[in-house]
Design a protein around this motif. Structure first.
Motif, PDB file in Angstrom:
ATOM      1  N   THR A   8       0.833  -1.189   0.000  1.00 58.49           N
ATOM      2  CA  THR A   8       0.000   0.000   0.000  1.00 58.49           C
ATOM      3  C   THR A   8       0.874   1.248   0.000  1.00 58.49           C
ATOM      4  O   THR A   8       2.106   1.159  -0.055  1.00 58.49           O
ATOM      5  CB  THR A   8      -0.963  -0.019   1.193  1.00 58.49           C
ATOM      6  N   HIS A   9       0.248   2.422   0.094  1.00 60.13           N
ATOM      7  CA  HIS A   9       0.938   3.693  -0.109  1.00 60.13           C
ATOM      8  C   HIS A   9       1.396   4.313   1.207  1.00 60.13           C
ATOM      9  O   HIS A   9       1.306   3.701   2.276  1.00 60.13           O
ATOM     10  CB  HIS A   9       0.022   4.651  -0.876  1.00 60.13           C
ATOM     11  N   THR A  10       1.876   5.578   1.121  1.00 56.54           N
ATOM     12  CA  THR A  10       2.507   6.223   2.277  1.00 56.54           C
ATOM     13  C   THR A  10       1.535   7.029   3.138  1.00 56.54           C
ATOM     14  O   THR A  10       1.963   7.687   4.087  1.00 56.54           O
ATOM     15  CB  THR A  10       3.626   7.161   1.805  1.00 56.54           C
ATOM     16  N   ARG A  11       0.248   6.984   2.863  1.00 55.20           N
ATOM     17  CA  ARG A  11      -0.686   7.746   3.686  1.00 55.20           C
ATOM     18  C   ARG A  11      -1.185   6.959   4.902  1.00 55.20           C
ATOM     19  O   ARG A  11      -2.007   7.443   5.666  1.00 55.20           O
ATOM     20  CB  ARG A  11      -1.860   8.229   2.828  1.00 55.20           C
ATOM     21  N   TYR A  12      -0.676   5.743   5.027  1.00 50.70           N
ATOM     22  CA  TYR A  12      -0.901   4.980   6.246  1.00 50.70           C
ATOM     23  C   TYR A  12       0.431   4.865   6.988  1.00 50.70           C
ATOM     24  O   TYR A  12       1.501   4.846   6.365  1.00 50.70           O
ATOM     25  CB  TYR A  12      -1.411   3.575   5.937  1.00 50.70           C
ATOM     26  N   LEU A  13       0.382   4.766   8.281  1.00 53.56           N
ATOM     27  CA  LEU A  13       1.602   4.546   9.055  1.00 53.56           C
ATOM     28  C   LEU A  13       2.178   3.159   8.765  1.00 53.56           C
ATOM     29  O   LEU A  13       1.436   2.178   8.644  1.00 53.56           O
ATOM     30  CB  LEU A  13       1.305   4.676  10.551  1.00 53.56           C
ATOM     31  N   HIS A  14       3.503   3.099   8.631  1.00 55.54           N
ATOM     32  CA  HIS A  14       4.160   1.807   8.441  1.00 55.54           C
ATOM     33  C   HIS A  14       5.630   1.956   8.819  1.00 55.54           C
ATOM     34  O   HIS A  14       6.264   2.967   8.477  1.00 55.54           O
ATOM     35  CB  HIS A  14       4.034   1.326   6.994  1.00 55.54           C
ATOM     36  N   GLU A  15       6.159   0.968   9.534  1.00 52.86           N
ATOM     37  CA  GLU A  15       7.550   1.056   9.984  1.00 52.86           C
ATOM     38  C   GLU A  15       8.560   0.906   8.852  1.00 52.86           C
ATOM     39  O   GLU A  15       9.674   1.437   8.932  1.00 52.86           O
ATOM     40  CB  GLU A  15       7.828  -0.031  11.035  1.00 52.86           C
TER      41      GLU A  15
END
Length: 443
Positions: A94-101
């Motif tokens: 998925t894209h960068t508009r969700y939090l992800h480590e």
């Protein structure tokens, strides 16, 4: 003149009748489905079905030594990169508009390889997009529009970036506020300091811009001048140009798509050989071993106002699968000590090229930094007149000997030697042996 004529080492479709029936059918199908703009390499186009490490394989299982492709930077189909892509694609993409480590861990690792002044990174899918974004930021920050590039530079293919890519030829005009300067060719410098000459030319171009009411925004250069002819020496020659650019209120953009990621052997980034700190740095697909990920690293003050006032988003840039690939590439470069390998094997190859240059009067100079080398062909060592005809014959004869190479410079007279980073001295021996055979045949 056709567009094909402006592509170094391009296949001429008019000669398709010389190929096998299967190859002719594939070429005809390409043209029918993809249209006329896509070009093929070599007089005899190559057809590959798989690859591994520094080798590509044709449908009959014949192995071709890759001495050209920098995009699979840690080698074709590196198992750690393949595993990282496969694992992540089965979990989340998925894209960068969700939090992800993942993006944060990678960004921290990536920025740690840069000078401390460069503190932010933004992601795109391709090097062209990265250069496009860097230009947007530079023009917003400086409120200028003028950009300076070298005379045969290539920086990408978007509408904005192709306007700063003179190597695309006369059918692709430069933008109205784009100025060019000669590349720093030490071989033809007649004893002059190429750093001083380049800086003086850039300063002159800035003054010319100002006389025409154009505000200077940026100078952009690939620090190894990959399409101008591969100019690597002397180390440090770009520092004076950086001083001129900053004194004029412009930004220095380092294009690291080709010289970056440990390729020059002594440094992670090509600009570091010149002891400069650019304002913006662009990276391309070697970042993810060919996966669609690229980026721009920058000084925080350069992006501050742009970031507050301009919304930027790239749906596929830095997606979780591409970030996983990029993380694996960075880990492999570190764990397999590929920068040290580039230095060792590159020096070994350069020594071999210099020996060949001593034996063949048609070679003017061998030069390089790490695993990015150039071999220049001349018609006469006294006049140093470029010999693109011989260079391209060597390129195509090597292809027949199952060694993949290409050429650089406006005349196509410099062999462009740029293998994947795991290239070994044994691989280098194969290349040097077959190159020696081709040179003997030509003589």
């Amino acid at each position: 003149m056709s567009a094909t004529a402006h592509m170094i080492n391009g296949f001429d479709p008019a000669k398709a009748s010389n190929l096998s029936q299967d190859e002719q059918e594939l070429i005809a199908r390409r043209k029918r489905l993809l249209g006329p703009s896509y070009k093929l390499f070599y007089e005899h186009p190559a057809h590959f079905v798989r690859a591994e490490g520094v080798w590509l394989y044709d449908p009959d299982g014949n192995a071709y030594l890759d001495v050209y492709n920098n995009v699979p930077s840690v080698g074709h189909c590196h198992p750690r990169v393949v595993e990282a892509i496969s694992r992540q694609s089965a979990i989340l993409n998925t894209h960068t508009r969700y939090l992800h480590e993942g993006i944060l861990n990678y960004s921290a690792d990536l920025l740690a390889t840069y000078p401390s002044e460069l503190g932010h990174v933004m992601y795109t899918c391709t090097g062209s997009e990265a250069v496009d974004l860097a230009l947007r930021i530079a023009r917003y920050h400086t409120r200028g529009t003028g950009v300076i590039v070298t005379e045969n530079a290539y920086h990408g293919l978007t509408s904005a970036v192709v306007e700063i890519s003179p190597s695309m030829g006369p059918n692709v005009p430069l933008g109205p506020h784009i100025y060019t300067v000669p590349a720093p060719d030490q071989y033809r410098a007649s004893g002059k300091d190429v750093g001083e000459v380049l800086a003086a030319n850039v300063e002159r171009a800035i003054r010319d811009m100002q006389r025409h009411g154009i505000k200077f925004a940026a100078f952009i250069a690939d620090s190894i001048f990959s399409t101008d002819g591969i100019f690597t020496e002397p180390v440090g020659f770009l520092s004076k140009t950086a001083e001129v650019v900053h004194a004029a209120g412009g930004l220095y953009i380092a294009d690291e798509v080709q010289p970056g990621f440990a390729r020059t052997g002594t440094h992670m980034w090509g600009f570091q050989r010149h002891d400069i700190v650019p304002d913006l740095v662009v990276m391309g697909k070697p970042m993810g071993n060919g996966m669609p990920i690229a980026g721009v690293v920058m000084k925080p003050d350069v992006i501050a106002e742009f970031g507050e006032k301009v919304r930027y988003f790239n749906t596929f840039g830095a997606n979780t699968v591409s970030i996983a690939a990029a993380q694996a590439v960075l880990d492999v470069i570190r764990d397999e000590k590929l920068m040290a390998n580039a230095a060792k094997v590159g020096a070994y190859m350069l020594d071999g090229l210099k020996i060949l240059a001593q034996r063949h009067a048609g070679i003017g100079e061998a030069r390089g930094a790490g695993l990015f080398l150039g071999l220049e062909f001349v018609k006469d060592r006294g006049t140093k007149s470029p010999d693109g005809e011989t260079s391209l014959k060597v390129v195509n004869r090597l292809r027949e000997k199952r060694v993949l190479i290409s050429a650089s410079s406006p005349h196509g007279h410099v062999l462009k030697i740029r293998p994947p980073l795991p290239f070994t001295t044994a691989d280098a021996d194969i290349f040097l042996e077959r190159l020696g055979e081709v040179l003997e045949e030509a003589a």
